[in-house]
Design a protein around this motif. Sequence first.
Motif, mmCIF file in Angstrom:
data_model
loop_
_atom_site.group_PDB
_atom_site.id
_atom_site.type_symbol
_atom_site.label_atom_id
_atom_site.label_comp_id
_atom_site.label_asym_id
_atom_site.label_seq_id
_atom_site.Cartn_x
_atom_site.Cartn_y
_atom_site.Cartn_z
ATOM 1 N N LEU A 1 63.407 -57.352 24.086
ATOM 2 C CA LEU A 1 64.285 -56.646 25.018
ATOM 3 C C LEU A 1 64.200 -55.139 24.822
ATOM 4 C CD1 LEU A 1 67.496 -58.848 24.790
ATOM 5 C CD2 LEU A 1 65.669 -58.976 26.486
ATOM 6 N N ASN A 2 64.489 -54.407 25.898
ATOM 7 C CA ASN A 2 64.577 -52.954 25.759
ATOM 8 C C ASN A 2 65.944 -52.598 25.177
ATOM 9 O OD1 ASN A 2 66.507 -52.783 27.869
ATOM 10 N ND2 ASN A 2 64.894 -52.689 29.387
ATOM 11 N N LEU A 3 66.129 -51.343 24.849
ATOM 12 C CA LEU A 3 67.337 -50.900 24.152
ATOM 13 C C LEU A 3 68.614 -51.207 24.940
ATOM 14 C CD1 LEU A 3 68.116 -49.555 21.515
ATOM 15 C CD2 LEU A 3 67.971 -47.357 22.661
ATOM 16 N N ARG A 4 68.588 -50.966 26.237
ATOM 17 C CA ARG A 4 69.768 -51.230 27.071
ATOM 18 C C ARG A 4 70.117 -52.713 27.057
ATOM 19 N NH1 ARG A 4 68.606 -50.593 32.982
ATOM 20 N NH2 ARG A 4 67.892 -52.690 32.585
ATOM 21 N N ASP A 5 69.111 -53.572 27.178
ATOM 22 C CA ASP A 5 69.362 -55.012 27.203
ATOM 23 C C ASP A 5 69.794 -55.541 25.841
ATOM 24 O OD1 ASP A 5 68.787 -55.050 29.893
ATOM 25 O OD2 ASP A 5 66.699 -55.660 29.602
ATOM 26 N N ILE A 6 69.311 -54.924 24.774
ATOM 27 C CA ILE A 6 69.773 -55.305 23.437
ATOM 28 C C ILE A 6 71.270 -55.037 23.316
ATOM 29 C CG2 ILE A 6 69.675 -54.698 20.978
ATOM 30 C CD1 ILE A 6 66.670 -54.257 21.366
ATOM 31 N N THR B 1 58.506 -41.052 16.096
ATOM 32 C CA THR B 1 59.201 -42.126 15.398
ATOM 33 C C THR B 1 60.420 -42.580 16.192
ATOM 34 O OG1 THR B 1 58.495 -41.166 13.310
ATOM 35 C CG2 THR B 1 60.226 -42.810 13.202
ATOM 36 N N ALA B 2 61.210 -41.632 16.652
ATOM 37 C CA ALA B 2 62.381 -41.976 17.462
ATOM 38 C C ALA B 2 61.954 -42.616 18.781
ATOM 39 C CB ALA B 2 63.216 -40.725 17.722
ATOM 40 N N LEU B 3 60.909 -42.096 19.375
ATOM 41 C CA LEU B 3 60.430 -42.647 20.639
ATOM 42 C C LEU B 3 59.938 -44.083 20.472
ATOM 43 C CD1 LEU B 3 59.877 -42.151 23.607
ATOM 44 C CD2 LEU B 3 57.651 -41.229 22.957
ATOM 45 N N SER B 4 59.239 -44.364 19.389
ATOM 46 C CA SER B 4 58.764 -45.736 19.172
ATOM 47 C C SER B 4 59.930 -46.693 18.960
ATOM 48 C CB SER B 4 57.797 -45.797 17.994
ATOM 49 O OG SER B 4 58.468 -45.600 16.779
ATOM 50 N N PHE B 5 61.006 -46.227 18.328
ATOM 51 C CA PHE B 5 62.179 -47.075 18.121
ATOM 52 C C PHE B 5 62.908 -47.326 19.442
ATOM 53 C CE2 PHE B 5 66.721 -47.596 17.196
ATOM 54 C CZ PHE B 5 66.669 -48.729 16.410
ATOM 55 N N ILE B 6 63.082 -46.292 20.231
ATOM 56 C CA ILE B 6 63.830 -46.415 21.484
ATOM 57 C C ILE B 6 63.030 -47.152 22.548
ATOM 58 C CG2 ILE B 6 64.811 -45.096 23.397
ATOM 59 C CD1 ILE B 6 65.664 -43.025 21.274
ATOM 60 N N GLN C 1 77.277 -58.533 24.553
ATOM 61 C CA GLN C 1 78.415 -58.630 25.460
ATOM 62 C C GLN C 1 78.388 -59.915 26.285
ATOM 63 O OE1 GLN C 1 78.224 -55.009 27.690
ATOM 64 N NE2 GLN C 1 78.518 -53.738 25.897
ATOM 65 N N ILE C 2 77.391 -60.771 26.039
ATOM 66 C CA ILE C 2 77.298 -62.030 26.779
ATOM 67 C C ILE C 2 78.524 -62.895 26.496
ATOM 68 C CG2 ILE C 2 76.043 -64.209 26.958
ATOM 69 C CD1 ILE C 2 73.487 -62.653 26.376
ATOM 70 N N HIS C 3 78.908 -62.947 25.229
ATOM 71 C CA HIS C 3 80.036 -63.785 24.815
ATOM 72 C C HIS C 3 80.639 -63.196 23.547
ATOM 73 C CE1 HIS C 3 82.195 -67.397 23.421
ATOM 74 N NE2 HIS C 3 82.225 -67.711 24.699
ATOM 75 N N ARG C 4 81.911 -63.435 23.340
ATOM 76 C CA ARG C 4 82.587 -62.860 22.169
ATOM 77 C C ARG C 4 81.973 -63.322 20.854
ATOM 78 N NH1 ARG C 4 86.148 -66.610 24.184
ATOM 79 N NH2 ARG C 4 86.651 -68.303 22.761
ATOM 80 N N GLN C 5 81.351 -64.508 20.838
ATOM 81 C CA GLN C 5 80.735 -65.008 19.613
ATOM 82 C C GLN C 5 79.425 -64.288 19.294
ATOM 83 O OE1 GLN C 5 80.414 -69.229 20.101
ATOM 84 N NE2 GLN C 5 82.590 -69.565 19.749
ATOM 85 N N SER D 1 73.859 -57.313 18.405
ATOM 86 C CA SER D 1 72.997 -56.208 18.844
ATOM 87 C C SER D 1 72.947 -55.119 17.788
ATOM 88 C CB SER D 1 73.506 -55.626 20.160
ATOM 89 O OG SER D 1 73.512 -56.610 21.158
ATOM 90 N N ALA D 2 74.099 -54.752 17.267
ATOM 91 C CA ALA D 2 74.154 -53.702 16.245
ATOM 92 C C ALA D 2 73.413 -54.141 14.982
ATOM 93 C CB ALA D 2 75.601 -53.362 15.915
ATOM 94 N N GLU D 3 73.574 -55.393 14.602
ATOM 95 C CA GLU D 3 72.867 -55.897 13.414
ATOM 96 C C GLU D 3 71.356 -55.877 13.627
ATOM 97 O OE1 GLU D 3 74.506 -59.765 12.882
ATOM 98 O OE2 GLU D 3 76.482 -58.998 12.308
ATOM 99 N N HIS D 4 70.930 -56.266 14.820
ATOM 100 C CA HIS D 4 69.492 -56.265 15.116
ATOM 101 C C HIS D 4 68.935 -54.839 15.093
ATOM 102 C CE1 HIS D 4 65.658 -57.264 16.904
ATOM 103 N NE2 HIS D 4 65.862 -56.291 17.766
ATOM 104 N N LEU D 5 69.651 -53.907 15.722
ATOM 105 C CA LEU D 5 69.177 -52.519 15.731
ATOM 106 C C LEU D 5 69.163 -51.933 14.330
ATOM 107 C CD1 LEU D 5 70.891 -51.205 18.984
ATOM 108 C CD2 LEU D 5 68.454 -51.661 18.617
#
Length: 137
Positions: free
Chosen positions: A46-51, A102-107, A56-60, A65-69
């Motif tokens: 997924l891209n950054l926005r979709d991550i 580096t920032a560009l590759s992450f984003i 936000q899909i579900h409370r569970q 997303s934050a953990e993955h990033l």
Amino acid sequence: MRRATIRLKEFDGNGEWRKLARRIDFRKALDALRIPEIQSQILAFLNLRDICSFGQIHRQLRGTSAEHLDRSYNSLLAKFFDDVENFRDVMRRLQAIISESTALSFISRDSWEANDIDFYCPFGTADVACDYLRAVE
């Protein structure tokens, strides 16, 4: 048991796949999304926005997303630094940033990797950053 209908936009599969996708039980789909191995495989594409939207899909799924990033950022920094957590603490203390390729590759989440890291710190803190890099890294 309630069933959720999944709307598929631009789905290229044949009619049987479409029928199968519409019959997926939302709870079973949510259970699958909570499995860390499945989450990481989905989030990797997924891209950054979709991550950010994924959590936000579900409370569970909040926090996934934050953990993955966070894991992705740590693995990016691990290519350049031995002690990633300590380096991130120094960055926070100095209010330093990483920029350019580096920032560009992450984003951008593209498959290319940065070969160098551009580290910027506020005026007057470069000596602290250099001392850390010399002593620890």
